[in-house]
Design a protein around this motif. Structure first.
Motif, PDB file in Angstrom:
ATOM      1  N   PHE A  14      57.060  68.359  73.315  1.00 26.67           N
ATOM      2  CA  PHE A  14      56.949  69.059  74.573  1.00 26.67           C
ATOM      3  C   PHE A  14      58.122  69.117  75.748  1.00 26.67           C
ATOM      4  N   ASP A  15      59.218  70.263  76.271  1.00 27.71           N
ATOM      5  CA  ASP A  15      59.802  69.974  76.679  1.00 27.71           C
ATOM      6  C   ASP A  15      60.234  69.714  78.509  1.00 27.71           C
ATOM      7  N   ASP A  16      59.071  68.969  78.719  1.00 31.15           N
ATOM      8  CA  ASP A  16      59.165  67.483  80.541  1.00 31.15           C
ATOM      9  C   ASP A  16      59.081  66.683  79.638  1.00 31.15           C
ATOM     10  N   GLY A  17      60.505  66.083  78.988  1.00 34.97           N
ATOM     11  CA  GLY A  17      60.487  64.371  78.497  1.00 34.97           C
ATOM     12  C   GLY A  17      61.463  64.149  80.054  1.00 34.97           C
ATOM     13  N   PRO A  18      62.047  63.376  79.336  1.00 31.22           N
ATOM     14  CA  PRO A  18      64.062  62.752  80.136  1.00 31.22           C
ATOM     15  C   PRO A  18      64.559  62.988  80.041  1.00 31.22           C
ATOM     16  N   LYS A  19      65.337  62.272  80.777  1.00 27.32           N
ATOM     17  CA  LYS A  19      67.043  62.932  80.504  1.00 27.32           C
ATOM     18  C   LYS A  19      67.037  61.830  79.170  1.00 27.32           C
ATOM     19  N   PRO A  20      67.952  62.165  77.942  1.00 29.46           N
ATOM     20  CA  PRO A  20      69.011  63.181  78.000  1.00 29.46           C
ATOM     21  C   PRO A  20      68.672  64.491  77.778  1.00 29.46           C
ATOM     22  N   THR A  21      67.141  64.578  76.732  1.00 31.59           N
ATOM     23  CA  THR A  21      67.267  65.031  75.502  1.00 31.59           C
ATOM     24  C   THR A  21      66.264  66.296  76.670  1.00 31.59           C
ATOM     25  N   GLY A  22      65.334  65.651  77.400  1.00 35.10           N
ATOM     26  CA  GLY A  22      64.456  66.640  77.939  1.00 35.10           C
ATOM     27  C   GLY A  22      63.258  67.277  77.458  1.00 35.10           C
ATOM     28  N   LEU A  23      63.168  66.344  75.829  1.00 32.84           N
ATOM     29  CA  LEU A  23      61.903  66.320  75.188  1.00 32.84           C
ATOM     30  C   LEU A  23      60.658  65.469  74.648  1.00 32.84           C
ATOM     31  N   ARG A  24      59.579  65.407  75.144  1.00 35.77           N
ATOM     32  CA  ARG A  24      58.766  64.439  74.841  1.00 35.77           C
ATOM     33  C   ARG A  24      57.697  64.625  73.971  1.00 35.77           C
ATOM     34  N   TYR A  25      58.207  63.499  72.202  1.00 37.89           N
ATOM     35  CA  TYR A  25      57.541  64.136  71.723  1.00 37.89           C
ATOM     36  C   TYR A  25      56.520  62.769  71.224  1.00 37.89           C
ATOM     37  N   CYS A  26      55.058  63.704  71.524  1.00 39.54           N
ATOM     38  CA  CYS A  26      54.168  63.031  71.803  1.00 39.54           C
ATOM     39  C   CYS A  26      53.302  62.722  70.056  1.00 39.54           C
ATOM     40  N   MET A  27      53.784  61.514  70.333  1.00 40.79           N
ATOM     41  CA  MET A  27      52.539  60.440  68.582  1.00 40.79           C
ATOM     42  C   MET A  27      52.185  60.614  69.007  1.00 40.79           C
ATOM     43  N   ASN A  28      51.362  59.758  67.220  1.00 35.64           N
ATOM     44  CA  ASN A  28      50.021  59.134  67.083  1.00 35.64           C
ATOM     45  C   ASN A  28      50.021  58.166  66.541  1.00 35.64           C
ATOM     46  N   SER A  29      49.953  57.316  66.874  1.00 33.19           N
ATOM     47  CA  SER A  29      50.151  55.784  66.226  1.00 33.19           C
ATOM     48  C   SER A  29      49.516  55.108  65.316  1.00 33.19           C
ATOM     49  N   ALA A  30      48.084  56.605  64.960  1.00 29.12           N
ATOM     50  CA  ALA A  30      47.991  56.640  63.312  1.00 29.12           C
ATOM     51  C   ALA A  30      48.679  57.191  62.118  1.00 29.12           C
ATOM     52  N   SER A  31      49.695  57.821  62.875  1.00 26.03           N
ATOM     53  CA  SER A  31      50.362  58.618  61.330  1.00 26.03           C
ATOM     54  C   SER A  31      51.819  57.524  61.792  1.00 26.03           C
ATOM     55  N   MET A  32      51.904  56.708  62.710  1.00 22.94           N
ATOM     56  CA  MET A  32      52.957  55.493  62.138  1.00 22.94           C
ATOM     57  C   MET A  32      52.935  53.796  62.205  1.00 22.94           C
ATOM     58  N   ARG A  33      53.720  53.530  61.604  1.00 23.96           N
ATOM     59  CA  ARG A  33      54.393  51.964  61.708  1.00 23.96           C
ATOM     60  C   ARG A  33      55.673  51.152  61.723  1.00 23.96           C
ATOM     61  N   PHE A  34      54.964  50.231  63.209  1.00 17.46           N
ATOM     62  CA  PHE A  34      55.937  49.530  63.668  1.00 17.46           C
ATOM     63  C   PHE A  34      56.149  48.448  63.130  1.00 17.46           C
TER      64      PHE A  34
END
Length: 201
Positions: free
Chosen positions: A177-197
């Motif tokens: 989405f385009d409501d994120g912070p600087k420097p990009t102004g983007l918000r990548y809203c991800m699912n924990s289930a799709s990733m591993r830390f």
């Protein structure tokens, strides 16, 4: 990291890709995981048209880029994905589901490290770009590399959004989405289930 090009690449990817078409059989799964499932991200014809090889960036455990490689796009049968993944990861990553907010293992993770694809281990996000969005999902202002993710138009549930997937294996990750912070102004809203830390080494 390619901060200046992230927004441009995300927008540019949309016209080049065919809009995602889902059948009428959209399901809403409540109960145990409370996720929504909208079927596969692409129909068989779209799968055949996708590139057979992709260029992705490989990253060291430190978060530094190692090299750029061309790899065969990872394709597995539905049965193989079911065997490899937990039920929640299968429903989210392979069936474009969404985990309930504030329930994923990484929404409140403040450790230093990398977030990798649960399906193929491709590096997706660095904790250095993670921020508190208040949404209940892990949120980042850019991927670790624009080369490692794909963006597609998603018109499910009466909304027009931009879905983000792993470039190597097409695992559904979430939306941008385009409501994120600087420097990009983007918000990548991800699912924990799709990733591993993985903690930074």
């Amino acid at each position: 990291m390619q901060t200046p090009s992230i927004k441009a690449k995300t927008r540019a990817a949309l016209p080049r890709r065919t809009a995602i078409k889902y059948g009428l059989g959209m399901l809403v799964l409540g109960g145990l995981f409370g996720r929504t499932v909208a079927g596969s991200l692409a129909d068989p014809k779209q799968e055949q048209e996708k590139e057979k090889e992709v260029m992705i960036d490989l990253f060291l455990p430190s978060g530094k880029i190692d090299k750029t490689v061309r790899l065969p796009r990872l394709v597995k049968s539905d049965a193989d994905w079911r065997r490899q993944l937990s039920d929640i990861s299968y429903q989210v990553a392979r069936k474009a589901g969404t985990e309930r907010p504030f329930t994923g293992k990484d929404w409140n993770n403040h450790q230093d490290g990398l977030y990798r694809c649960i399906c193929c281990d491709t590096a997706l996000f660095d904790s250095k770009t993670k921020f508190e969005s208040g949404t209940g999902w892990p949120s980042f202002w850019q991927p670790i590399s624009a080369s490692n993710v794909n963006a597609e138009s998603d018109s499910t549930f009466g909304m027009t959004r931009t879905a983000i997937a792993c470039r190597l294996c097409d695992a559904h990750l979430g939306h941008v989405f385009d409501d994120g912070p600087k420097p990009t102004g983007l918000r990548y809203c991800m699912n924990s289930a799709s990733m591993r830390f993985v903690a930074r080494a």
